[in-house]
Design a protein around this motif. Structure first.
Motif, PDB file in Angstrom:
ATOM      1  N   GLN A  18      17.273  -5.161 -26.471  1.00 13.79           N
ATOM      2  CA  GLN A  18      17.907  -5.313 -27.784  1.00 13.79           C
ATOM      3  C   GLN A  18      19.309  -5.864 -27.590  1.00 13.79           C
ATOM      4  OE1 GLN A  18      17.969  -1.415 -29.584  1.00 13.79           O
ATOM      5  NE2 GLN A  18      15.984  -1.737 -30.542  1.00 13.79           N
ATOM      6  N   VAL A  19      19.680  -6.801 -28.435  1.00  7.40           N
ATOM      7  CA  VAL A  19      21.050  -7.318 -28.450  1.00  7.40           C
ATOM      8  C   VAL A  19      21.502  -7.489 -29.890  1.00  7.40           C
ATOM      9  CG1 VAL A  19      20.942  -8.558 -26.238  1.00  7.40           C
ATOM     10  CG2 VAL A  19      20.322  -9.744 -28.337  1.00  7.40           C
ATOM     11  N   ALA A  20      22.799  -7.406 -30.086  1.00  6.59           N
ATOM     12  CA  ALA A  20      23.397  -7.793 -31.359  1.00  6.59           C
ATOM     13  C   ALA A  20      23.641  -9.295 -31.264  1.00  6.59           C
ATOM     14  CB  ALA A  20      24.704  -7.053 -31.598  1.00  6.59           C
ATOM     15  N   ASN A  21      23.197 -10.019 -32.262  1.00  7.09           N
ATOM     16  CA  ASN A  21      23.288 -11.476 -32.237  1.00  7.09           C
ATOM     17  C   ASN A  21      24.316 -11.953 -33.247  1.00  7.09           C
ATOM     18  OD1 ASN A  21      22.070 -14.199 -33.567  1.00  7.09           O
ATOM     19  ND2 ASN A  21      21.783 -14.156 -31.370  1.00  7.09           N
ATOM     20  N   LEU A  41      22.853  -0.771 -36.630  1.00  3.76           N
ATOM     21  CA  LEU A  41      23.068  -1.307 -35.282  1.00  3.76           C
ATOM     22  C   LEU A  41      23.721  -0.271 -34.382  1.00  3.76           C
ATOM     23  CD1 LEU A  41      24.497  -4.909 -35.869  1.00  3.76           C
ATOM     24  CD2 LEU A  41      22.167  -4.262 -35.262  1.00  3.76           C
ATOM     25  N   PRO A  42      23.107   0.030 -33.249  1.00  4.37           N
ATOM     26  CA  PRO A  42      23.813   0.838 -32.250  1.00  4.37           C
ATOM     27  C   PRO A  42      24.841  -0.033 -31.536  1.00  4.37           C
ATOM     28  CG  PRO A  42      21.611   0.280 -31.473  1.00  4.37           C
ATOM     29  CD  PRO A  42      21.738  -0.289 -32.860  1.00  4.37           C
ATOM     30  N   ASP A  43      25.557   0.524 -30.583  1.00  6.56           N
ATOM     31  CA  ASP A  43      26.598  -0.199 -29.843  1.00  6.56           C
ATOM     32  C   ASP A  43      25.940  -1.100 -28.794  1.00  6.56           C
ATOM     33  OD1 ASP A  43      29.143  -0.995 -29.143  1.00  6.56           O
ATOM     34  OD2 ASP A  43      29.470   0.714 -27.802  1.00  6.56           O
ATOM     35  N   LEU A  44      25.400  -2.221 -29.260  1.00  5.11           N
ATOM     36  CA  LEU A  44      24.634  -3.128 -28.412  1.00  5.11           C
ATOM     37  C   LEU A  44      25.518  -4.178 -27.752  1.00  5.11           C
ATOM     38  CD1 LEU A  44      21.662  -3.833 -30.856  1.00  5.11           C
ATOM     39  CD2 LEU A  44      21.615  -2.383 -28.810  1.00  5.11           C
ATOM     40  N   ASP A  45      24.988  -4.767 -26.670  1.00  7.99           N
ATOM     41  CA  ASP A  45      25.602  -5.952 -26.093  1.00  7.99           C
ATOM     42  C   ASP A  45      25.469  -7.095 -27.086  1.00  7.99           C
ATOM     43  OD1 ASP A  45      26.474  -5.071 -23.507  1.00  7.99           O
ATOM     44  OD2 ASP A  45      24.381  -5.048 -22.864  1.00  7.99           O
ATOM     45  N   ILE A  46      26.421  -8.008 -27.055  1.00 12.75           N
ATOM     46  CA  ILE A  46      26.445  -9.137 -27.990  1.00 12.75           C
ATOM     47  C   ILE A  46      25.962 -10.396 -27.300  1.00 12.75           C
ATOM     48  CG2 ILE A  46      27.916 -10.614 -29.429  1.00 12.75           C
ATOM     49  CD1 ILE A  46      29.835  -8.167 -29.599  1.00 12.75           C
ATOM     50  N   GLU A  47      25.102 -11.121 -28.013  1.00 17.21           N
ATOM     51  CA  GLU A  47      24.676 -12.460 -27.622  1.00 17.21           C
ATOM     52  C   GLU A  47      25.154 -13.384 -28.740  1.00 17.21           C
ATOM     53  OE1 GLU A  47      20.502 -13.672 -26.133  1.00 17.21           O
ATOM     54  OE2 GLU A  47      20.442 -13.888 -28.307  1.00 17.21           O
ATOM     55  N   VAL A  48      25.727 -14.523 -28.367  1.00 18.60           N
ATOM     56  CA  VAL A  48      26.263 -15.458 -29.357  1.00 18.60           C
ATOM     57  C   VAL A  48      25.443 -16.737 -29.335  1.00 18.60           C
ATOM     58  CG1 VAL A  48      28.289 -16.789 -30.088  1.00 18.60           C
ATOM     59  CG2 VAL A  48      28.586 -14.514 -29.086  1.00 18.60           C
ATOM     60  N   GLU A  49      25.056 -17.195 -30.517  1.00 11.30           N
ATOM     61  CA  GLU A  49      24.386 -18.493 -30.671  1.00 11.30           C
ATOM     62  C   GLU A  49      25.402 -19.490 -31.197  1.00 11.30           C
ATOM     63  OE1 GLU A  49      21.206 -18.002 -33.470  1.00 11.30           O
ATOM     64  OE2 GLU A  49      19.900 -17.046 -32.005  1.00 11.30           O
ATOM     65  N   TYR A  50      25.369 -20.691 -30.617  1.00  8.28           N
ATOM     66  CA  TYR A  50      26.251 -21.751 -31.081  1.00  8.28           C
ATOM     67  C   TYR A  50      25.536 -23.075 -30.905  1.00  8.28           C
ATOM     68  CZ  TYR A  50      30.307 -24.791 -31.610  1.00  8.28           C
ATOM     69  OH  TYR A  50      31.171 -25.768 -32.032  1.00  8.28           O
ATOM     70  N   TYR A  91      24.723 -17.445 -25.516  1.00  7.60           N
ATOM     71  CA  TYR A  91      25.779 -17.106 -24.569  1.00  7.60           C
ATOM     72  C   TYR A  91      26.034 -15.607 -24.536  1.00  7.60           C
ATOM     73  CZ  TYR A  91      26.805 -22.067 -25.228  1.00  7.60           C
ATOM     74  OH  TYR A  91      26.711 -23.426 -25.303  1.00  7.60           O
ATOM     75  N   ASN A  92      26.501 -15.130 -23.398  1.00 11.81           N
ATOM     76  CA  ASN A  92      27.080 -13.800 -23.318  1.00 11.81           C
ATOM     77  C   ASN A  92      28.511 -13.922 -23.815  1.00 11.81           C
ATOM     78  OD1 ASN A  92      24.853 -12.388 -22.153  1.00 11.81           O
ATOM     79  ND2 ASN A  92      25.339 -13.316 -20.190  1.00 11.81           N
ATOM     80  N   LEU A  93      29.154 -12.788 -24.035  1.00 10.78           N
ATOM     81  CA  LEU A  93      30.512 -12.796 -24.577  1.00 10.78           C
ATOM     82  C   LEU A  93      31.442 -11.997 -23.680  1.00 10.78           C
ATOM     83  CD1 LEU A  93      32.111 -13.785 -27.074  1.00 10.78           C
ATOM     84  CD2 LEU A  93      31.603 -11.589 -28.140  1.00 10.78           C
ATOM     85  N   LYS A 153      43.070 -13.402 -24.789  1.00  7.57           N
ATOM     86  CA  LYS A 153      43.495 -14.337 -25.835  1.00  7.57           C
ATOM     87  C   LYS A 153      42.292 -14.911 -26.579  1.00  7.57           C
ATOM     88  CE  LYS A 153      46.242 -18.511 -26.531  1.00  7.57           C
ATOM     89  NZ  LYS A 153      47.014 -19.578 -25.905  1.00  7.57           N
ATOM     90  N   HIS A 154      41.281 -15.358 -25.828  1.00  8.18           N
ATOM     91  CA  HIS A 154      40.085 -15.985 -26.401  1.00  8.18           C
ATOM     92  C   HIS A 154      38.844 -15.167 -26.077  1.00  8.18           C
ATOM     93  CE1 HIS A 154      42.377 -19.965 -25.611  1.00  8.18           C
ATOM     94  NE2 HIS A 154      42.618 -19.558 -26.840  1.00  8.18           N
ATOM     95  N   PHE A 155      37.873 -15.259 -26.969  1.00  9.39           N
ATOM     96  CA  PHE A 155      36.545 -14.759 -26.654  1.00  9.39           C
ATOM     97  C   PHE A 155      35.845 -15.872 -25.886  1.00  9.39           C
ATOM     98  CE2 PHE A 155      37.700 -12.140 -30.275  1.00  9.39           C
ATOM     99  CZ  PHE A 155      37.396 -10.889 -29.771  1.00  9.39           C
ATOM    100  N   LEU A 156      35.293 -15.532 -24.747  1.00  6.09           N
ATOM    101  CA  LEU A 156      34.676 -16.519 -23.871  1.00  6.09           C
ATOM    102  C   LEU A 156      33.168 -16.491 -24.017  1.00  6.09           C
ATOM    103  CD1 LEU A 156      36.737 -15.660 -20.665  1.00  6.09           C
ATOM    104  CD2 LEU A 156      37.269 -17.386 -22.413  1.00  6.09           C
TER     105      LEU A 156
END
Length: 155
Positions: free
Chosen positions: A53-56, A87-96, A104-106, A111-114
């Motif tokens: 499970q991931v938070a997207n 939502l539980p405290d899940l790892d985040i996956e980012v779509e772009y 992407y992982n986050l 300063k920046h979110f990578l």
């Protein structure tokens, strides 16, 4: 990065910036168009049933240059998602959107979110015959000193 971590980082920022793996920034007029939970139920090549499970988060940009997503607004969207979707405290996956939708992982550098590259992997290496990484050994340690002396005739 987990949902709790991004909220903590956002509380220290005045603006939000996402940096792609190549060092360029996602344009500052981006929107977070979705936050959701993705359940992935699958069987690996070794026959093990798995569930992830991931938070997207989906980042999107268009020609809307007048609006900027502020940190407190993103915290509000995350908290609403946690409440409404449970939502539980899940790892985040980012779509772009690049040439295709990138996932992407986050991470955060202060300063920046990578947006960091994700990698595929075999989860059942032991069952599908993929050898473990070879140990690195110095050749000097493998040689028998007595057979490689100048008078041994081995050279």
């Amino acid at each position: 990065m987990k949902l709790s971590e991004i909220k903590q980082h956002l509380s220290t920022l005045e603006t939000i910036a996402f940096e792609l793996p190549n060092g360029t920034l996602v344009p500052s007029h981006f929107h977070v168009t979705e936050i959701g939970k993705i359940d992935k139920n699958f069987i690996d090549c070794g026959g093990t049933i798995r569930n992830e499970q991931v938070a997207n988060f989906q980042l999107w940009e268009e020609n809307d240059y007048d609006h900027r997503l502020h940190p407190e607004k993103l915290v509000h969207i995350i908290e609403l998602s946690e409440k409404v979707l449970g939502l539980p405290d899940l790892d985040i996956e980012v779509e772009y959107q690049g040439e295709t939708i990138g996932k992407y992982n986050l991470d955060f550098d202060g300063k920046h979110f990578l947006l960091t590259n994700k990698q595929t992997d075999c989860l059942a290496k032991d069952k599908c015959g993929i050898p473990a990484e070879k140990p690195k050994v110095k050749l000097a340690e493998l040689q028998n000193a007595s057979c490689c002396t100048p008078e041994s005739g081995c050279c």
